[in-house]
Design a protein around this motif. Structure first.
Motif, PDB file in Angstrom:
ATOM      1  N   PHE A 168     -60.358   7.771  54.619  1.00 15.21           N
ATOM      2  CA  PHE A 168     -60.269   6.500  55.200  1.00 15.21           C
ATOM      3  C   PHE A 168     -60.710   6.676  56.659  1.00 15.21           C
ATOM      4  N   ALA A 169     -61.647   6.037  57.075  1.00 19.59           N
ATOM      5  CA  ALA A 169     -62.039   5.873  58.498  1.00 19.59           C
ATOM      6  C   ALA A 169     -62.108   7.221  59.183  1.00 19.59           C
ATOM      7  N   PRO A 170     -62.858   8.197  58.648  1.00 14.54           N
ATOM      8  CA  PRO A 170     -62.920   9.719  59.136  1.00 14.54           C
ATOM      9  C   PRO A 170     -63.583   9.629  60.382  1.00 14.54           C
ATOM     10  N   GLN A 171     -63.335  10.484  61.252  1.00 18.66           N
ATOM     11  CA  GLN A 171     -64.338  10.989  62.210  1.00 18.66           C
ATOM     12  C   GLN A 171     -65.263  11.832  61.211  1.00 18.66           C
ATOM     13  N   THR A 172     -66.645  12.039  61.523  1.00 14.84           N
ATOM     14  CA  THR A 172     -67.434  12.772  60.932  1.00 14.84           C
ATOM     15  C   THR A 172     -67.936  13.910  61.874  1.00 14.84           C
ATOM     16  N   THR A 173     -67.730  13.849  63.057  1.00 20.27           N
ATOM     17  CA  THR A 173     -68.222  14.606  63.844  1.00 20.27           C
ATOM     18  C   THR A 173     -67.126  14.680  65.255  1.00 20.27           C
ATOM     19  N   ILE A 174     -66.659  15.805  65.871  1.00 20.57           N
ATOM     20  CA  ILE A 174     -65.991  15.888  67.016  1.00 20.57           C
ATOM     21  C   ILE A 174     -66.679  16.650  67.878  1.00 20.57           C
ATOM     22  N   ASP A 175     -68.022  16.582  67.986  1.00 21.96           N
ATOM     23  CA  ASP A 175     -68.958  17.088  68.968  1.00 21.96           C
ATOM     24  C   ASP A 175     -68.782  15.955  70.162  1.00 21.96           C
ATOM     25  N   THR A 176     -68.145  16.451  71.332  1.00 17.89           N
ATOM     26  CA  THR A 176     -67.900  15.433  72.357  1.00 17.89           C
ATOM     27  C   THR A 176     -69.399  15.106  73.090  1.00 17.89           C
ATOM     28  N   SER A 177     -70.344  15.883  72.907  1.00 17.84           N
ATOM     29  CA  SER A 177     -71.596  15.393  73.647  1.00 17.84           C
ATOM     30  C   SER A 177     -72.028  14.046  72.734  1.00 17.84           C
ATOM     31  N   VAL A 178     -71.857  14.219  71.308  1.00 13.27           N
ATOM     32  CA  VAL A 178     -72.378  12.973  70.509  1.00 13.27           C
ATOM     33  C   VAL A 178     -71.573  11.913  70.714  1.00 13.27           C
ATOM     34  N   LEU A 179     -70.101  11.911  70.685  1.00 14.34           N
ATOM     35  CA  LEU A 179     -69.079  11.015  70.908  1.00 14.34           C
ATOM     36  C   LEU A 179     -69.495  10.325  72.377  1.00 14.34           C
ATOM     37  N   ARG A 180     -69.934  11.014  73.341  1.00 16.84           N
ATOM     38  CA  ARG A 180     -70.185  10.190  74.490  1.00 16.84           C
ATOM     39  C   ARG A 180     -71.550   9.529  74.348  1.00 16.84           C
ATOM     40  N   ALA A 181     -72.619   9.950  73.668  1.00 15.79           N
ATOM     41  CA  ALA A 181     -73.767   9.496  73.442  1.00 15.79           C
ATOM     42  C   ALA A 181     -73.625   8.047  72.714  1.00 15.79           C
ATOM     43  N   ILE A 182     -72.661   7.988  71.895  1.00 19.32           N
ATOM     44  CA  ILE A 182     -72.485   6.715  71.127  1.00 19.32           C
ATOM     45  C   ILE A 182     -71.359   5.771  71.731  1.00 19.32           C
ATOM     46  N   GLY A 183     -70.908   6.248  72.833  1.00 24.56           N
ATOM     47  CA  GLY A 183     -69.919   5.546  73.475  1.00 24.56           C
ATOM     48  C   GLY A 183     -68.585   5.398  72.901  1.00 24.56           C
ATOM     49  N   GLU A 184     -68.254   6.520  72.159  1.00 25.79           N
ATOM     50  CA  GLU A 184     -67.017   6.811  71.548  1.00 25.79           C
ATOM     51  C   GLU A 184     -66.182   7.354  72.428  1.00 25.79           C
ATOM     52  N   THR A 185     -64.863   6.931  72.783  1.00 27.48           N
ATOM     53  CA  THR A 185     -63.905   7.332  73.948  1.00 27.48           C
ATOM     54  C   THR A 185     -62.744   7.671  73.209  1.00 27.48           C
ATOM     55  N   ARG A 186     -62.227   7.209  72.167  1.00 26.67           N
ATOM     56  CA  ARG A 186     -60.971   7.031  71.617  1.00 26.67           C
ATOM     57  C   ARG A 186     -60.219   8.459  71.576  1.00 26.67           C
ATOM     58  N   TRP A 187     -61.029   9.510  71.225  1.00 32.91           N
ATOM     59  CA  TRP A 187     -60.624  11.059  71.138  1.00 32.91           C
ATOM     60  C   TRP A 187     -60.936  12.001  72.179  1.00 32.91           C
ATOM     61  N   LEU A 188     -61.533  11.752  73.244  1.00 33.36           N
ATOM     62  CA  LEU A 188     -61.874  12.479  74.213  1.00 33.36           C
ATOM     63  C   LEU A 188     -61.050  13.509  74.687  1.00 33.36           C
TER      64      LEU A 188
END
Length: 259
Positions: free
Chosen positions: A144-164
């Protein structure tokens, strides 16, 4: 880094506190083990239910899905990750690394009753269910609503800040992306991923896996806590039962109309 990942756009408003995951147990005590096993006599299937990031009053991470899995003919190993490492460890009683944790969970599943193994989780627990599918030779996965990567460089590239902030504290996690292992060895019974359309980043996470054989992405109307969304509409127990019985998961009118 996958440069083709889209940047998700969020409609910003007043920030609400995140609700506890659906079907949380009573607040665990600080000395309670991070594993709880519930056996069903004669069951030939075993579920591993990975808790997500949600914390109750007092800062303790609850076990998830205990109520909704009651009555399902399967042994269940409930696990939690109070340090919020996305199951990379260390987790007291489970191991200091992801490989140790996977090995220990496999042993616990055998102690619980063995048989076909089904992995279940929400948010970071969904990440773990997907990440450990290949090492544990799981039959089927429901996330259910999983993160599928926790690579912070990828998260920053897509604007994902919730878990940084939490991820920046992790030291050299063993597993940062579930994609390679799932591409190499998808579960025989498939992977079901349920995400809410109100959180575009969750949709991006899920769509990274949509090309893999056996992966089905279900888009529903809710937000991040899709398990609670289904529970509140009386559908969660049915979804969990169909999952364990290798039946198709049909969310019917709960699906987003554009699917």
């Amino acid at each position: 880094m996958d440069e083709k990942l889209p940047v998700a756009r969020l409609v910003r408003g007043a920030r609400r506190p995140e609700a506890p995951p659906a079907e949380a147990s009573a607040t665990p005590g600080p000395d309670e083990p991070n594993v709880r096993i519930v056996r069903a006599p004669g069951a030939t299937r075993t579920i591993v239910a990975f808790a997500g990031l949600g914390q109750l009053v007092g800062g303790m991470t609850p076990f998830n899905f205990m109520n909704s899995l009651a009555g399902i003919e399967a042994n269940v190993v409930f696990v939690r990750d109070p340090r919020r490492t996305w199951y990379n460890g260390p987790i007291a009683g489970l191991g200091r690394s992801a490989s140790e944790i996977a090995e220990r969970i496999g042993a616990l599943a055998g102690e619980a009753g063995g048989g076909s193994l089904y992995l279940l989780g929400t948010s970071s627990g969904g990440f773990a269910a997907l990440a450990f599918a290949a090492p544990l030779a799981a039959r089927r996965v429901l996330a259910f609503a999983p993160q599928t990567t926790i690579d912070t460089s990828v998260l920053r590239a897509i604007g994902e800040t919730r878990w940084l902030k939490m991820l920046d504290r992790l030291r050299r996690p063993d597993i940062v992306d579930v994609l390679p292992a799932l591409e190499a060895a998808p579960p025989a019974g498939g992977c079901e991923i349920i995400v809410g359309r109100r959180v575009p980043h969750d949709v991006v996470y899920a769509n990274r896996l949509a090309h893999i054989a056996g992966v089905t992405v279900h888009l529903v109307r809710g937000g991040h806590n899709t398990a609670m969304h289904l529970r509140d509409r009386g559908a969660l127990s049915t979804v969990l039962r169909d999952f364990v019985e290798d039946a198709p998961i049909d969310l019917g009118e709960l699906r987003y109309p554009s699917e």
